[in-house]
Design a protein around this motif. Structure first.
Motif, PDB file in Angstrom:
ATOM      1  N   GLU A 172     -29.575 -66.306  -8.310  1.00  0.00           N
ATOM      2  CA  GLU A 172     -29.935 -65.510  -7.142  1.00  0.00           C
ATOM      3  C   GLU A 172     -31.234 -65.997  -6.504  1.00  0.00           C
ATOM      4  OE1 GLU A 172     -30.872 -60.886  -5.780  1.00  0.00           O
ATOM      5  OE2 GLU A 172     -29.867 -61.274  -7.699  1.00  0.00           O
ATOM      6  N   GLY A 173     -32.211 -66.367  -7.321  1.00  0.00           N
ATOM      7  CA  GLY A 173     -33.482 -66.840  -6.778  1.00  0.00           C
ATOM      8  C   GLY A 173     -33.312 -68.083  -5.933  1.00  0.00           C
ATOM      9  N   ARG A 174     -32.549 -69.054  -6.441  1.00  0.00           N
ATOM     10  CA  ARG A 174     -32.334 -70.292  -5.678  1.00  0.00           C
ATOM     11  C   ARG A 174     -31.527 -70.005  -4.412  1.00  0.00           C
ATOM     12  NH1 ARG A 174     -29.650 -76.049  -7.818  1.00  0.00           N
ATOM     13  NH2 ARG A 174     -29.718 -77.093  -5.778  1.00  0.00           N
ATOM     14  N   LEU A 175     -30.568 -69.087  -4.499  1.00  0.00           N
ATOM     15  CA  LEU A 175     -29.782 -68.731  -3.320  1.00  0.00           C
ATOM     16  C   LEU A 175     -30.670 -68.123  -2.243  1.00  0.00           C
ATOM     17  CD1 LEU A 175     -27.078 -68.383  -1.851  1.00  0.00           C
ATOM     18  CD2 LEU A 175     -26.801 -66.196  -3.043  1.00  0.00           C
ATOM     19  N   ARG A 176     -31.595 -67.273  -2.633  1.00  0.00           N
ATOM     20  CA  ARG A 176     -32.490 -66.665  -1.649  1.00  0.00           C
ATOM     21  C   ARG A 176     -33.382 -67.716  -1.008  1.00  0.00           C
ATOM     22  NH1 ARG A 176     -32.218 -61.387  -1.294  1.00  0.00           N
ATOM     23  NH2 ARG A 176     -31.296 -60.149  -2.971  1.00  0.00           N
ATOM     24  N   GLU A 177     -33.838 -68.686  -1.777  1.00  0.00           N
ATOM     25  CA  GLU A 177     -34.628 -69.771  -1.206  1.00  0.00           C
ATOM     26  C   GLU A 177     -33.809 -70.576  -0.198  1.00  0.00           C
ATOM     27  OE1 GLU A 177     -36.083 -72.185  -4.368  1.00  0.00           O
ATOM     28  OE2 GLU A 177     -37.366 -70.605  -5.231  1.00  0.00           O
ATOM     29  N   LEU A 178     -32.527 -70.830  -0.547  1.00  0.00           N
ATOM     30  CA  LEU A 178     -31.661 -71.573   0.352  1.00  0.00           C
ATOM     31  C   LEU A 178     -31.447 -70.809   1.657  1.00  0.00           C
ATOM     32  CD1 LEU A 178     -29.696 -73.929   0.883  1.00  0.00           C
ATOM     33  CD2 LEU A 178     -27.924 -72.592  -0.249  1.00  0.00           C
ATOM     34  N   LEU A 179     -31.276 -69.500   1.561  1.00  0.00           N
ATOM     35  CA  LEU A 179     -31.048 -68.690   2.765  1.00  0.00           C
ATOM     36  C   LEU A 179     -32.246 -68.730   3.690  1.00  0.00           C
ATOM     37  CD1 LEU A 179     -29.249 -65.691   1.044  1.00  0.00           C
ATOM     38  CD2 LEU A 179     -28.274 -67.125   2.860  1.00  0.00           C
TER      39      LEU A 179
ATOM     40  N   GLN B 199     -31.048 -61.541  10.948  1.00  0.00           N
ATOM     41  CA  GLN B 199     -32.342 -60.917  10.701  1.00  0.00           C
ATOM     42  C   GLN B 199     -32.728 -61.089   9.228  1.00  0.00           C
ATOM     43  OE1 GLN B 199     -32.163 -56.818  11.931  1.00  0.00           O
ATOM     44  NE2 GLN B 199     -31.604 -57.325  14.045  1.00  0.00           N
ATOM     45  N   PRO B 200     -34.033 -61.020   8.910  1.00  0.00           N
ATOM     46  CA  PRO B 200     -34.449 -61.137   7.508  1.00  0.00           C
ATOM     47  C   PRO B 200     -33.765 -60.128   6.587  1.00  0.00           C
ATOM     48  CG  PRO B 200     -36.350 -61.332   8.950  1.00  0.00           C
ATOM     49  CD  PRO B 200     -35.194 -60.969   9.830  1.00  0.00           C
ATOM     50  N   THR B 201     -33.553 -58.909   7.062  1.00  0.00           N
ATOM     51  CA  THR B 201     -32.891 -57.903   6.219  1.00  0.00           C
ATOM     52  C   THR B 201     -31.444 -58.278   5.930  1.00  0.00           C
ATOM     53  OG1 THR B 201     -32.431 -56.636   8.243  1.00  0.00           O
ATOM     54  CG2 THR B 201     -34.348 -55.973   6.919  1.00  0.00           C
ATOM     55  N   GLU B 202     -30.800 -58.982   6.857  1.00  0.00           N
ATOM     56  CA  GLU B 202     -29.424 -59.443   6.615  1.00  0.00           C
ATOM     57  C   GLU B 202     -29.409 -60.547   5.566  1.00  0.00           C
ATOM     58  OE1 GLU B 202     -26.809 -59.199  10.505  1.00  0.00           O
ATOM     59  OE2 GLU B 202     -28.776 -60.027  11.007  1.00  0.00           O
ATOM     60  N   ARG B 203     -30.373 -61.453   5.640  1.00  0.00           N
ATOM     61  CA  ARG B 203     -30.436 -62.510   4.629  1.00  0.00           C
ATOM     62  C   ARG B 203     -30.687 -61.927   3.242  1.00  0.00           C
ATOM     63  NH1 ARG B 203     -33.923 -65.125   8.530  1.00  0.00           N
ATOM     64  NH2 ARG B 203     -35.700 -64.852   7.129  1.00  0.00           N
ATOM     65  N   GLU B 204     -31.533 -60.920   3.183  1.00  0.00           N
ATOM     66  CA  GLU B 204     -31.847 -60.299   1.897  1.00  0.00           C
ATOM     67  C   GLU B 204     -30.628 -59.636   1.263  1.00  0.00           C
ATOM     68  OE1 GLU B 204     -35.025 -57.604   2.677  1.00  0.00           O
ATOM     69  OE2 GLU B 204     -36.410 -59.189   3.317  1.00  0.00           O
ATOM     70  N   ALA B 205     -29.705 -59.167   2.089  1.00  0.00           N
ATOM     71  CA  ALA B 205     -28.543 -58.433   1.575  1.00  0.00           C
ATOM     72  C   ALA B 205     -27.417 -59.347   1.104  1.00  0.00           C
ATOM     73  CB  ALA B 205     -28.010 -57.493   2.659  1.00  0.00           C
ATOM     74  N   ILE B 206     -27.452 -60.619   1.470  1.00  0.00           N
ATOM     75  CA  ILE B 206     -26.314 -61.506   1.210  1.00  0.00           C
ATOM     76  C   ILE B 206     -25.931 -61.600  -0.269  1.00  0.00           C
ATOM     77  CG2 ILE B 206     -25.623 -63.953   1.239  1.00  0.00           C
ATOM     78  CD1 ILE B 206     -26.657 -64.105   4.096  1.00  0.00           C
ATOM     79  N   PRO B 207     -26.860 -61.763  -1.225  1.00  0.00           N
ATOM     80  CA  PRO B 207     -26.420 -61.851  -2.634  1.00  0.00           C
ATOM     81  C   PRO B 207     -25.596 -60.651  -3.083  1.00  0.00           C
ATOM     82  CG  PRO B 207     -28.684 -62.606  -2.431  1.00  0.00           C
ATOM     83  CD  PRO B 207     -28.315 -62.027  -1.099  1.00  0.00           C
ATOM     84  N   GLN B 208     -26.006 -59.448  -2.698  1.00  0.00           N
ATOM     85  CA  GLN B 208     -25.242 -58.269  -3.082  1.00  0.00           C
ATOM     86  C   GLN B 208     -23.908 -58.196  -2.325  1.00  0.00           C
ATOM     87  OE1 GLN B 208     -28.748 -58.047  -2.700  1.00  0.00           O
ATOM     88  NE2 GLN B 208     -28.686 -58.198  -4.939  1.00  0.00           N
ATOM     89  N   LEU B 209     -23.896 -58.654  -1.075  1.00  0.00           N
ATOM     90  CA  LEU B 209     -22.660 -58.611  -0.292  1.00  0.00           C
ATOM     91  C   LEU B 209     -21.645 -59.634  -0.800  1.00  0.00           C
ATOM     92  CD1 LEU B 209     -24.083 -58.106   3.307  1.00  0.00           C
ATOM     93  CD2 LEU B 209     -23.195 -56.390   1.719  1.00  0.00           C
ATOM     94  N   ILE B 210     -22.121 -60.745  -1.331  1.00  0.00           N
ATOM     95  CA  ILE B 210     -21.222 -61.719  -1.957  1.00  0.00           C
ATOM     96  C   ILE B 210     -20.475 -61.071  -3.123  1.00  0.00           C
ATOM     97  CG2 ILE B 210     -21.207 -63.777  -3.439  1.00  0.00           C
ATOM     98  CD1 ILE B 210     -23.344 -64.967  -1.582  1.00  0.00           C
TER      99      ILE B 210
ATOM    100  N   MET C  91     -27.355 -49.967   3.382  1.00  0.00           N
ATOM    101  CA  MET C  91     -26.691 -51.037   4.120  1.00  0.00           C
ATOM    102  C   MET C  91     -26.325 -50.608   5.548  1.00  0.00           C
ATOM    103  SD  MET C  91     -26.361 -53.873   2.354  1.00  0.00           S
ATOM    104  CE  MET C  91     -26.426 -54.488   0.661  1.00  0.00           C
ATOM    105  N   GLU C  92     -26.149 -49.307   5.749  1.00  0.00           N
ATOM    106  CA  GLU C  92     -25.748 -48.831   7.071  1.00  0.00           C
ATOM    107  C   GLU C  92     -26.810 -49.107   8.134  1.00  0.00           C
ATOM    108  OE1 GLU C  92     -27.986 -45.575   5.025  1.00  0.00           O
ATOM    109  OE2 GLU C  92     -26.343 -46.918   4.460  1.00  0.00           O
ATOM    110  N   GLN C  93     -28.029 -49.480   7.715  1.00  0.00           N
ATOM    111  CA  GLN C  93     -29.102 -49.753   8.666  1.00  0.00           C
ATOM    112  C   GLN C  93     -29.057 -51.186   9.207  1.00  0.00           C
ATOM    113  OE1 GLN C  93     -32.856 -48.654   6.887  1.00  0.00           O
ATOM    114  NE2 GLN C  93     -32.026 -46.752   6.039  1.00  0.00           N
TER     115      GLN C  93
END
Length: 354
Positions: free
Chosen positions: A343-350, A289-300, A211-213
Motif C-alpha cells: 500500500e505504501g508504494r502504491l500511494r507513492e506511485l499515485l 483530487q488528493p482525496t480521490e487518490r487517497e481512497a484508491i487502495p481501499q476502493l481497489i 466516501m460519499e464526500q
C-alpha cells in the motif's frame, strides 16, 4: 438461411431468435452463431442483410428498470462526441413507443429479457506488455470525461459501490462476516482464506465511511479486458457491457481496472509498470483530487469485495456453483495480502504518476 453451428432447424435457440427478430420486424433470412457471452448474459452474433448484430439475453435478472437505464446511457452516449464505439441498442419498430428490449419466455419457461445491438468489431485484448495498460487507462479516462457530461433523467438501478450494505440483500456485510468466521461446507476449498478475511474486512467496511464526500458522476463501473475491444493496431476501439452503469465515485472508473490488474499472472516489476501506465493514461483526461487518490487502495479492495458478494448471492440463488464464489474469495484474499505489503508504494506511485 437460419443457422446456429448447423444445429437442427427445430432447435429452441433458433425458434427464440426467429421470434425476437420478427418482433423487431427484421429480415426473415438470417444466420447466427453463439457469442462468448459472460457470467450475466448469453449472446448470439446475427448476420442479416449484410449487417451484423448482437442478440443479448439477460440471464441474471429481468428487471426492466435496470435495462431501461443501461440503454438510455448507451443511447445518450452514442449521441455525444465520445470517440470510442459503444453498443447501440436497436429500436423495436413495431411499437408505438420507443423500446429497445423485449420480455420473452425461453424454452425452459423462464421469463427473460432480450435486446438487439449493432455489432462492434474488435477483439478482447491480452495484456502482453505494461504499456498496453496505458491504452486501457486512457480509454477509462476518456469515458469518465464523456459520462460526466451526460444528462440522464432516469434514476440508476444500482447503488454506488461504497453503499455495499444495500447492494446484496442475500449477502449483506453481516452475513458475509458470519460466513467468513464459520465457512459452510460448500466453501470448504477457501475456508482458510475466509477465516483470514474475517480479520481484515471490518477495517475495509470502516474505511467506506465518508466516501460519499468524494466527487460523484455517472460511471461504467466494470471496465476490464472482457468489456473492451481492440483493433488490429492494439488500440481500444469499443467499450461494452454498461449493465452496471450507475451514479458513483468518479475515481471508481480507475480503481476497478486497477483492482482487476492485481490478479494478472505477471512478475512484480511488470505489475508496477502496468499500474503506472494505467494511472497516467487515465489522468490524461481526468484530474483527480488528493482525496480521490487517497481512497484508491481501499476502493481497489472494495471492487473485489463487491464481486465476492455478487457471486455469493448468485450461489445462494442457485445461479452459480460454489466454485465460482470460491475463486473470487481467493482473489480477494490475494488482493488484501498484496495491499498489506504494497500500500505504501502504491500511494507513492499515485502521487508521482498523477
Amino acid at each position: 438461411m437460419h443457422n446456429i453451428h448447423l444445429r437442427p432447424s427445430d432447435d429452441p435457440e433458433q425458434q427464440l431468435i426467429q421470434r425476437v427478430l420478427s418482433t423487431y420486424t427484421m429480415e426473415p433470412s438470417w444466420e447466427a452463431e453463439r457469442g462468448s457471452g459472460g457470467m450475466n448474459n448469453s449472446t448470439y452474433i446475427i448476420k442479416m442483410n449484410g449487417e451484423r448484430y448482437v442478440l443479448r439475453q439477460y440471464e441474471t435478472h429481468n428487471d426492466q428498470a435496470k435495462i431501461r437505464f443501461e440503454h438510455e446511457v448507451l443511447r445518450t452516449l452514442g449521441r455525444s462526441n465520445f470517440a470510442i464505439k459503444v453498443p447501440s441498442p436497436v429500436e423495436i419498430k413495431a411499437d408505438e413507443h420507443t423500446r429497445t428490449f423485449l420480455p420473452i419466455q425461453d424454452s425452459t419457461g423462464k421469463h427473460k429479457i432480450v435486446a438487439l445491438f449493432r455489432y462492434c468489431a474488435g477483439s478482447n485484448p491480452v495484456w502482453n506488455t505494461p504499456e498496453q495498460l496505458f491504452e486501457l487507462g486512457r480509454a477509462a479516462g476518456a469515458l469518465s470525461s464523456a459520462m460526466s457530461k451526460l444528462d440522464i433523467l432516469l434514476q440508476p438501478a444500482y447503488p454506488p459501490y461504497y453503499q455495499i450494505q444495500d447492494a446484496y440483500p442475500l449477502c449483506t456485510p453481516h452475513k458475509l462476516m458470519q460466513l467468513c468466521q464459520t465457512p459452510p461446507p460448500e466453501l470448504h476449498a477457501c475456508a482458510d482464506d475466509m477465516r483470514d478475511l474475517a480479520r481484515v474486512l471490518p477495517a475495509l467496511f470502516e474505511a467506506l465511511n465518508g466516501m460519499e464526500q468524494l466527487p460523484h458522476q455517472l460511471v461504467h463501473g466494470d471496465l476490464n479486458a472482457s468489456n473492451v475491444l481492440t483493433n488490429e493496431q492494439g488500440q481500444i476501439c469499443a467499450i461494452l457491457d454498461f449493465e452496471f452503469a450507475t451514479w458513483d465515485l468518479r475515481v471508481m472508473e480507475l480503481a476497478v481496472p486497477m483492482s482487476d490488474l492485481l490478479t494478472q499472472d505477471q512478475h512484480e516489476e511488470w505489475m508496477w509498470l502496468a499500474l503506472e501506465a494505467m494511472i497516467q493514461g487515465f489522468c490524461e483526461n481526468v484530474t483527480l483530487q488528493p482525496t480521490e487518490r487517497e481512497a484508491i487502495p481501499q476502493l481497489i479492495l472494495l471492487r473485489s469485495l463487491d464481486v465476492v458478494m455478487h457471486f455469493l448471492s448468485r450461489m445462494f440463488e442457485g445461479t452459480d456453483e460454489p466454485a465460482v464464489a470460491v475463486q473470487q474469495i481467493q482473489k480477494l484474499k490475494e488482493r488484501t495480502d498484496w495491499m498489506a505489503l504494497h500500500e505504501g508504494r502504491l500511494r507513492e506511485l499515485l502521487v508521482q504518476a498523477i
